[in-house]
Design an enzyme around this catalytic site. Sequence first.
Site, short mmCIF file in Angstrom:
data_model
loop_
_atom_site.label_atom_id
_atom_site.label_comp_id
_atom_site.label_asym_id
_atom_site.label_seq_id
_atom_site.Cartn_x
_atom_site.Cartn_y
_atom_site.Cartn_z
N GLY A 9 0.85 -1.18 0.00
CA GLY A 9 0.00 0.00 0.00
C GLY A 9 0.88 1.22 0.00
O GLY A 9 2.12 1.13 -0.03
N THR A 10 0.28 2.40 0.05
CA THR A 10 1.06 3.63 0.12
C THR A 10 1.60 3.83 1.53
O THR A 10 1.27 3.07 2.45
CB THR A 10 0.20 4.85 -0.23
OG1 THR A 10 -0.87 4.95 0.72
CG2 THR A 10 -0.38 4.75 -1.63
N MET A 11 2.41 4.84 1.71
CA MET A 11 2.80 5.23 3.05
C MET A 11 1.54 5.62 3.82
O MET A 11 0.55 6.03 3.23
CB MET A 11 3.76 6.42 2.99
CG MET A 11 5.07 6.14 2.28
SD MET A 11 6.18 7.57 2.26
CE MET A 11 6.69 7.61 3.98
N ASP A 12 1.59 5.44 5.13
CA ASP A 12 0.51 5.89 6.01
C ASP A 12 -0.76 5.06 5.91
O ASP A 12 -1.83 5.53 6.28
CB ASP A 12 0.18 7.37 5.73
CG ASP A 12 -0.22 8.11 6.99
OD1 ASP A 12 0.10 7.64 8.09
OD2 ASP A 12 -0.89 9.16 6.87
N GLY A 14 -0.90 1.84 7.24
CA GLY A 14 -0.95 0.87 8.33
C GLY A 14 -0.18 -0.41 8.11
O GLY A 14 -0.44 -1.41 8.79
N SER A 16 3.06 -1.23 8.81
CA SER A 16 3.86 -1.64 9.97
C SER A 16 2.97 -2.02 11.15
O SER A 16 3.31 -2.91 11.93
CB SER A 16 4.82 -0.51 10.36
OG SER A 16 5.74 -0.26 9.31
N ASP A 86 9.38 -6.23 7.27
CA ASP A 86 8.84 -4.90 7.01
C ASP A 86 9.80 -4.09 6.13
O ASP A 86 10.99 -4.41 6.03
CB ASP A 86 8.61 -4.17 8.33
CG ASP A 86 7.63 -3.01 8.19
OD1 ASP A 86 6.81 -3.03 7.24
OD2 ASP A 86 7.67 -2.08 9.02
N GLU A 87 9.27 -3.05 5.50
CA GLU A 87 10.04 -2.20 4.58
C GLU A 87 10.71 -3.05 3.50
O GLU A 87 11.85 -2.82 3.10
CB GLU A 87 11.08 -1.38 5.34
CG GLU A 87 10.53 -0.56 6.49
CD GLU A 87 9.60 0.57 6.07
OE1 GLU A 87 9.45 0.80 4.85
OE2 GLU A 87 9.00 1.21 6.95
N GLN A 89 10.34 -3.18 0.42
CA GLN A 89 10.68 -2.53 -0.84
C GLN A 89 12.18 -2.26 -0.93
O GLN A 89 12.74 -2.14 -2.03
CB GLN A 89 9.91 -1.23 -1.03
CG GLN A 89 10.30 -0.07 -0.11
CD GLN A 89 9.56 -0.09 1.21
OE1 GLN A 89 8.85 -1.05 1.52
NE2 GLN A 89 9.70 0.97 1.99
#
Length: 222
Positions: A9-12, A14, A16, A86-87, A89
């Site tokens: 999804g995009t940043m912000d 949820g 994480s 996580d992260e 990408q």
Amino acid sequence: MAELVFFCGTMDCGKSTLALQMHHNHSARGRGGVLFTRNDRAGEHRLSSRLGLSVPAHEVTDTTDFWAEVVARRSAGRPVDFLICDEAQFYSEEQVEQLGRVADDLDVDVFAFGITTDFRAQLFAGSARLLALADRVETLQVQALCWCGARATHNARTLHGVMVVEGAQVVVGDVDVLDADDDSVGYEVLCRRHHRLRMTARTSGAAAISPQTLDLDLLGEG
């Protein structure tokens, strides 16, 4: 059979937060898991969410080998049933392929979380490989919103509130950088239209008319 699942999804939106929740849920059922992250906003060896949650995690580097990480833990008698990544990408293509092998050959569930595209709307290498290899790709249902109220689909990099389209692909920043006098790199989620027009929350009021705007006089012809 174990799966490699990519939550994106995009940043912000949820990601994480969901990663931490999934780790809690699986651990509560007696499953052994390992948390990995890279370039988290809270610093090295941390996995954090914008809700204020933050826990220790293993920092992924260019030399991290996920196959070796799992084998070493199991050889030491530590159960590894799942990985939270996580992260994702920011992982290399080779590391994503290692995650697929861990799922296939070691029967370890791999839950990867990340954004798909950078501030230029180009795919990250890790995300591109995850899209190609994952058993399932889940788009998070919590929608981040553009300043206009539409669903945010793009990540914009900002400096002094102004969208920038040049620079290194990976620069750590956050969506909380809103001060126009702050020299820190910030990020803002935008809908496709406003990303294309480079209109951020700060510049929207004074934005120039796009050269791609239709000529209203032409609409009256015919």
